[in-house]
Design a protein around this motif. Structure first.
Motif, mmCIF file in Angstrom:
data_model
loop_
_atom_site.group_PDB
_atom_site.id
_atom_site.type_symbol
_atom_site.label_atom_id
_atom_site.label_comp_id
_atom_site.label_asym_id
_atom_site.label_seq_id
_atom_site.Cartn_x
_atom_site.Cartn_y
_atom_site.Cartn_z
ATOM 1 N N SER A 11 0.862 -1.181 0.000
ATOM 2 C CA SER A 11 0.000 0.000 0.000
ATOM 3 C C SER A 11 0.901 1.234 0.000
ATOM 4 N N ASP A 12 0.298 2.430 -0.115
ATOM 5 C CA ASP A 12 1.094 3.658 -0.022
ATOM 6 C C ASP A 12 1.820 3.716 1.315
ATOM 7 N N LYS A 13 1.119 3.365 2.399
ATOM 8 C CA LYS A 13 1.750 3.323 3.724
ATOM 9 C C LYS A 13 2.879 2.296 3.738
ATOM 10 N N GLY A 14 2.657 1.166 3.089
ATOM 11 C CA GLY A 14 3.688 0.133 3.010
ATOM 12 C C GLY A 14 4.956 0.628 2.328
ATOM 13 N N PHE A 15 4.786 1.369 1.223
ATOM 14 C CA PHE A 15 5.956 1.943 0.545
ATOM 15 C C PHE A 15 6.682 2.933 1.455
ATOM 16 N N ASP A 16 5.912 3.780 2.152
ATOM 17 C CA ASP A 16 6.532 4.731 3.089
ATOM 18 C C ASP A 16 7.296 3.987 4.181
ATOM 19 N N ASP A 17 6.679 2.950 4.727
ATOM 20 C CA ASP A 17 7.321 2.177 5.795
ATOM 21 C C ASP A 17 8.554 1.434 5.301
ATOM 22 N N SER A 18 8.547 0.982 4.043
ATOM 23 C CA SER A 18 9.731 0.285 3.520
ATOM 24 C C SER A 18 10.921 1.229 3.462
ATOM 25 N N ARG A 19 10.666 2.508 3.183
ATOM 26 C CA ARG A 19 11.760 3.496 3.197
ATOM 27 C C ARG A 19 12.254 3.740 4.625
ATOM 28 N N LYS A 20 11.347 3.683 5.593
ATOM 29 C CA LYS A 20 11.752 3.836 6.998
ATOM 30 C C LYS A 20 12.616 2.651 7.446
ATOM 31 N N VAL A 21 12.277 1.469 6.971
ATOM 32 C CA VAL A 21 13.098 0.288 7.271
ATOM 33 C C VAL A 21 14.500 0.498 6.711
ATOM 34 N N ALA A 22 14.573 0.956 5.473
ATOM 35 C CA ALA A 22 15.883 1.205 4.844
ATOM 36 C C ALA A 22 16.676 2.235 5.641
ATOM 37 N N ASP A 23 16.011 3.292 6.088
ATOM 38 C CA ASP A 23 16.696 4.323 6.888
ATOM 39 C C ASP A 23 17.206 3.731 8.201
ATOM 40 N N LEU A 64 18.151 0.736 8.827
ATOM 41 C CA LEU A 64 19.249 -0.222 8.636
ATOM 42 C C LEU A 64 20.342 0.308 7.699
ATOM 43 N N ALA A 65 20.306 1.594 7.402
ATOM 44 C CA ALA A 65 21.226 2.178 6.414
ATOM 45 C C ALA A 65 22.694 2.042 6.782
ATOM 46 N N ASN A 66 23.018 1.976 8.052
ATOM 47 C CA ASN A 66 24.426 1.914 8.470
ATOM 48 C C ASN A 66 24.985 0.498 8.483
ATOM 49 N N SER A 104 23.335 -22.871 14.916
ATOM 50 C CA SER A 104 22.562 -22.692 16.148
ATOM 51 C C SER A 104 22.130 -21.241 16.302
ATOM 52 N N LEU A 105 20.866 -21.043 16.585
ATOM 53 C CA LEU A 105 20.346 -19.710 16.838
ATOM 54 C C LEU A 105 20.902 -19.228 18.167
ATOM 55 N N HIS A 106 21.519 -18.074 18.141
ATOM 56 C CA HIS A 106 22.138 -17.529 19.353
ATOM 57 C C HIS A 106 21.249 -16.465 20.001
ATOM 58 N N THR A 107 20.855 -15.433 19.238
ATOM 59 C CA THR A 107 19.996 -14.377 19.788
ATOM 60 C C THR A 107 19.019 -13.877 18.735
ATOM 61 N N ILE A 108 17.900 -13.366 19.223
ATOM 62 C CA ILE A 108 16.920 -12.664 18.384
ATOM 63 C C ILE A 108 16.681 -11.305 19.011
ATOM 64 N N GLU A 109 16.850 -10.264 18.211
ATOM 65 C CA GLU A 109 16.589 -8.904 18.678
ATOM 66 C C GLU A 109 15.578 -8.275 17.722
ATOM 67 N N ARG A 110 14.437 -7.907 18.269
ATOM 68 C CA ARG A 110 13.447 -7.224 17.444
ATOM 69 C C ARG A 110 13.829 -5.757 17.357
ATOM 70 N N ARG A 111 13.854 -5.235 16.143
ATOM 71 C CA ARG A 111 14.221 -3.838 15.927
ATOM 72 C C ARG A 111 13.052 -3.125 15.276
ATOM 73 N N ARG A 112 12.327 -2.390 16.065
ATOM 74 C CA ARG A 112 11.197 -1.626 15.539
ATOM 75 C C ARG A 112 11.706 -0.605 14.529
ATOM 76 N N PHE A 113 10.926 -0.363 13.507
ATOM 77 C CA PHE A 113 11.382 0.540 12.460
ATOM 78 C C PHE A 113 11.016 1.988 12.714
ATOM 79 N N GLU A 114 10.130 2.272 13.689
ATOM 80 C CA GLU A 114 9.708 3.657 13.926
ATOM 81 C C GLU A 114 10.879 4.521 14.316
#
Length: 188
Positions: free
Chosen positions: A27-39, A41-43, A178-188
Motif C-alpha cells: 500500500s502507499d503506507k507500506g511503501f513509506d514504511d519500507s523506506r523507513k526500514v531502509a533508513d 538499517l542504512a548503516n 545454532s540460533l544464538h539471539t533474536i533482537e526485534r528492531r522496531r522501524f519507527e
C-alpha cells in the motif's frame, strides 16, 4: 565457528486481495514504511539481499537494497495456510496457533509447518554455512519467518507470529547452525 547475522524483514502493509497472494503490492503506507526500514538499517553493510518471491516482500526490501541485486527464492515464500476459500479471522488465527503446536496440522489445501520448514530451512542453512556471508537481509512473511525460527528454537510459535507487525525487523544471530539471539528492531 561461523557467525552469521540475518536480518529478517517482514513485509510492510499490503492490502489483502483474495486469490492474489503472490502478486499483491504494498500500500502507499507500506511503501513509506519500507523506506523507513531502509533508513533504520542504512548503516549496516549487507553481504547479500534475499527475498521471498512474493511482490510485497521484494518491494519492502528494495529501498534497503538500493539498486543492489536481490536474490529471489520461492522456497522462502509465505506458508500456505489454506486452499482458495474464505475463512473468518478467528478461525484463521486458531488454525495458525494449532499449526505451531502441531507442525503436522493444516487446513484443507494448506501446508503443514513441517513442509514449510523442509523447503525453507535448507536454504537458511546454506547461508549459515557460506563463509563469505556474515550479514544478510531477507524479505519475508510472518508465518514462514515463525516456521523457520521455530525450527531453530522450539519455544517460538503463535505468540511470536501474533506480536509481529508489518513491517518488522528481526536481527537473528547464529553461531554455525545454532540460533544464538533474536533482537526485534522496531522501524519507527
Amino acid at each position: 565457528m561461523n557467525r552469521t547475522t540475518i536480518y529478517f524483514i517482514r513485509h510492510a502493509e499490503s492490502p489483502f486481495i483474495f486469490g492474489a497472494e503472490r502478486e499483491r503490492p504494498l500500500s502507499d503506507k507500506g511503501f513509506d514504511d519500507s523506506r523507513k526500514v531502509a533508513d533504520k538499517l542504512a548503516n549496516i553493510q549487507f553481504d547479500q539481499f534475499i527475498s521471498s518471491s512474493y511482490t510485497r516482500a521484494i518491494q519492502t526490501l528494495e529501498p534497503l537494497a538500493n539498486q543492489s541485486e536481490i536474490i529471489i527464492r520461492d522456497d522462502l515464500r509465505e506458508k500456505t495456510l489454506k486452499g482458495p476459500y474464505k475463512l473468518e479471522k478467528t478461525k484463521i488465527d486458531a488454525a495458525i496457533k494449532q499449526s505451531f503446536l502441531d507442525i503436522d496440522y493444516k487446513l484443507e489445501g494448506g501446508e503443514i509447518t513441517r513442509e514449510a520448514q523442509e523447503r525453507s530451512v535448507p536454504f537458511i542453512k546454506e547461508i549459515l554455512n557460506d563463509n563469505s556471508l556474515h550479514t544478510v537481509a531477507i524479505g519475508t512473511h510472518g508465518n514462514i519467518l515463525t516456521s523457520i525460527l521455530k525450527y531453530f528454537d522450539q519455544s517460538i510459535g503463535f505468540d511470536f507470529w501474533k506480536n509481529s507487525s508489518k513491517p518488522d525487523i528481526y536481527k537473528v544471530e547464529f553461531k554455525d547452525e545454532s540460533l544464538h539471539t533474536i533482537e526485534r528492531r522496531r522501524f519507527e
